[in-house]
Write a protein that holds these residues in place. Structure first.
Motif, PDB file in Angstrom:
ATOM      1  N   VAL A  52       0.691  -1.163   0.121  1.00 40.56           N
ATOM      2  CA  VAL A  52       0.089  -0.113  -0.051  1.00 40.56           C
ATOM      3  C   VAL A  52       0.783   1.280   0.029  1.00 40.56           C
ATOM      4  O   VAL A  52       0.623   2.177  -0.923  1.00 40.56           O
ATOM      5  CB  VAL A  52      -0.847   0.000   1.090  1.00 40.56           C
ATOM      6  CG1 VAL A  52      -1.632   1.354   1.214  1.00 40.56           C
ATOM      7  CG2 VAL A  52      -1.970  -1.062   1.161  1.00 40.56           C
ATOM      8  N   CYS A  53       1.923   1.273   0.891  1.00 44.50           N
ATOM      9  CA  CYS A  53       2.747   2.436   0.754  1.00 44.50           C
ATOM     10  C   CYS A  53       3.467   2.704  -0.232  1.00 44.50           C
ATOM     11  O   CYS A  53       3.596   3.993  -0.663  1.00 44.50           O
ATOM     12  CB  CYS A  53       3.673   2.272   2.103  1.00 44.50           C
ATOM     13  SG  CYS A  53       2.864   2.219   3.561  1.00 44.50           S
ATOM     14  N   THR A  54       3.881   1.620  -0.920  1.00 42.61           N
ATOM     15  CA  THR A  54       4.607   1.651  -2.244  1.00 42.61           C
ATOM     16  C   THR A  54       3.770   2.639  -3.236  1.00 42.61           C
ATOM     17  O   THR A  54       4.327   3.227  -4.173  1.00 42.61           O
ATOM     18  CB  THR A  54       4.969   0.229  -2.851  1.00 42.61           C
ATOM     19  OG1 THR A  54       5.948  -0.325  -1.820  1.00 42.61           O
ATOM     20  CG2 THR A  54       5.708   0.384  -4.206  1.00 42.61           C
ATOM     21  N   CYS A 146      -5.934  10.195   9.101  1.00 40.02           N
ATOM     22  CA  CYS A 146      -5.402   8.681   9.659  1.00 40.02           C
ATOM     23  C   CYS A 146      -5.913   7.690   9.150  1.00 40.02           C
ATOM     24  O   CYS A 146      -7.251   7.603   9.058  1.00 40.02           O
ATOM     25  CB  CYS A 146      -5.468   8.617  11.313  1.00 40.02           C
ATOM     26  SG  CYS A 146      -4.524   7.344  11.953  1.00 40.02           S
ATOM     27  N   TYR A 147      -5.101   6.636   8.392  1.00 41.54           N
ATOM     28  CA  TYR A 147      -5.614   5.626   7.672  1.00 41.54           C
ATOM     29  C   TYR A 147      -5.401   4.293   8.429  1.00 41.54           C
ATOM     30  O   TYR A 147      -3.846   4.339   8.916  1.00 41.54           O
ATOM     31  CB  TYR A 147      -5.337   5.832   6.117  1.00 41.54           C
ATOM     32  CG  TYR A 147      -6.021   6.850   5.376  1.00 41.54           C
ATOM     33  CD1 TYR A 147      -6.871   6.138   4.380  1.00 41.54           C
ATOM     34  CD2 TYR A 147      -5.713   7.966   5.453  1.00 41.54           C
ATOM     35  CE1 TYR A 147      -7.491   6.973   3.555  1.00 41.54           C
ATOM     36  CE2 TYR A 147      -6.342   8.952   4.647  1.00 41.54           C
ATOM     37  CZ  TYR A 147      -7.325   8.479   3.989  1.00 41.54           C
ATOM     38  OH  TYR A 147      -7.700   9.320   2.729  1.00 41.54           O
ATOM     39  N   PRO A 148      -6.110   3.142   8.248  1.00 44.88           N
ATOM     40  CA  PRO A 148      -5.606   1.834   8.562  1.00 44.88           C
ATOM     41  C   PRO A 148      -4.321   1.371   7.621  1.00 44.88           C
ATOM     42  O   PRO A 148      -4.297   2.148   6.628  1.00 44.88           O
ATOM     43  CB  PRO A 148      -6.806   1.134   8.569  1.00 44.88           C
ATOM     44  CG  PRO A 148      -7.819   1.717   7.443  1.00 44.88           C
ATOM     45  CD  PRO A 148      -7.238   3.125   7.485  1.00 44.88           C
ATOM     46  N   HIS A 149      -3.820   0.386   8.008  1.00 46.93           N
ATOM     47  CA  HIS A 149      -2.542  -0.115   7.059  1.00 46.93           C
ATOM     48  C   HIS A 149      -3.082  -0.681   5.838  1.00 46.93           C
ATOM     49  O   HIS A 149      -2.238  -0.760   4.883  1.00 46.93           O
ATOM     50  CB  HIS A 149      -1.811  -1.085   8.156  1.00 46.93           C
ATOM     51  CG  HIS A 149      -2.514  -2.575   8.030  1.00 46.93           C
ATOM     52  ND1 HIS A 149      -3.629  -2.835   8.943  1.00 46.93           N
ATOM     53  CD2 HIS A 149      -2.606  -3.837   7.659  1.00 46.93           C
ATOM     54  CE1 HIS A 149      -4.048  -4.107   8.935  1.00 46.93           C
ATOM     55  NE2 HIS A 149      -3.342  -4.443   7.840  1.00 46.93           N
ATOM     56  N   ASN A 150      -4.505  -0.980   5.924  1.00 46.22           N
ATOM     57  CA  ASN A 150      -4.621  -1.785   4.562  1.00 46.22           C
ATOM     58  C   ASN A 150      -5.484  -1.150   3.427  1.00 46.22           C
ATOM     59  O   ASN A 150      -6.299  -1.390   2.514  1.00 46.22           O
ATOM     60  CB  ASN A 150      -5.602  -3.064   5.032  1.00 46.22           C
ATOM     61  CG  ASN A 150      -6.934  -2.678   5.823  1.00 46.22           C
ATOM     62  OD1 ASN A 150      -6.918  -1.644   6.424  1.00 46.22           O
ATOM     63  ND2 ASN A 150      -7.436  -3.672   6.055  1.00 46.22           N
ATOM     64  N   VAL A 151      -5.637   0.442   3.860  1.00 48.62           N
ATOM     65  CA  VAL A 151      -6.392   1.381   2.834  1.00 48.62           C
ATOM     66  C   VAL A 151      -5.215   2.373   2.506  1.00 48.62           C
ATOM     67  O   VAL A 151      -4.815   3.286   3.408  1.00 48.62           O
ATOM     68  CB  VAL A 151      -7.704   1.964   3.549  1.00 48.62           C
ATOM     69  CG1 VAL A 151      -8.209   2.828   2.539  1.00 48.62           C
ATOM     70  CG2 VAL A 151      -8.843   0.729   3.981  1.00 48.62           C
TER      71      VAL A 151
END
Length: 210
Positions: A52-54, A146-151
């Protein structure tokens, strides 16, 4: 990072002044106060080489010129080491043919993450570090997401948020739901009884974008 370590852990809120820190980045040592005088989006991610971060970093790199045109710098952060950052940046360039033009701060001790409230002071890992801070030229936080790790975050929304903050700073107006640059804006509601009685839409009145 001594200044950051002196700040009590806890979420920073809109209107708070950001704590200063100095840390190593992919572009050399950086102090947060170096960005005073211009807008800054300071955003964290849980770890390098995460999918996701990529995608977020690729999109931010491809929109770098738009942020620059609005007088806004970008600054990333994760708990990984500088060496991991450099390897990830190189892998992104090889895979997606895009250079990451903004610095990425290393925070292996999570000192900055704790100081900014990106993660709880009792957290043992960085899974929750998906926060973005919109910081004005005076070093004051004007908005956060603020977002969750999977979105994944939306770069278009980051640009929209920045444009709305800059417009409402420059003009005595409000931006309505879904506002985009160039759209009509909302007038500040009238406060006098005379104005209220004369205008049926006194509490929600659209006007041309100045």
């Amino acid at each position: 990072m001594s200044d950051a370590l002196q700040v009590k852990s806890g979420s920073l809120r809109i209107g708070d002044r950001t704590p200063d820190f100095e840390a190593r980045t992919t572009h050399g040592p950086v102090k947060l106060s170096d960005y005073r005088g211009r807008w800054l989006i300071f955003f964290s991610h849980p770890a390098d080489f995460t999918p996701v971060c990529t995608t977020e970093f690729v999109a931010l790199a491809r929109h770098q010129d738009k942020f620059e045109a609005m007088g806004c710098a970008l600054l990333g952060l994760s708990v990984d080491s500088l060496y991991a950052h450099l390897a990830w940046v190189r892998a992104i360039e090889d895979r997606f043919e895009v250079k990451i033009p903004f610095p990425i701060v290393e925070d292996p001790s999570m000192a900055i993450g704790h100081a900014f409230g990106m993660i709880d002071e009792n957290a043992s890992d960085s899974a929750a570090m998906r926060t973005s801070y919109f910081i004005d030229p005076e070093g004051v936080i004007r908005a956060t997401t603020c977002y969750p790790h999977n979105v994944g975050r939306s770069v278009d929304e980051m640009l929209r948020m920045l444009a709305a903050l800059q417009l409402t700073d420059a003009q005595d107006v409000l931006t309505p739901e879904g506002w985009q640059p160039g759209d009509d804006v909302l007038a500040i509601p009238a406060l006098s009884d005379q104005d209220i009685s004369r205008e049926e839409d006194w509490f929600c009145h659209l006007v041309k974008n100045p």
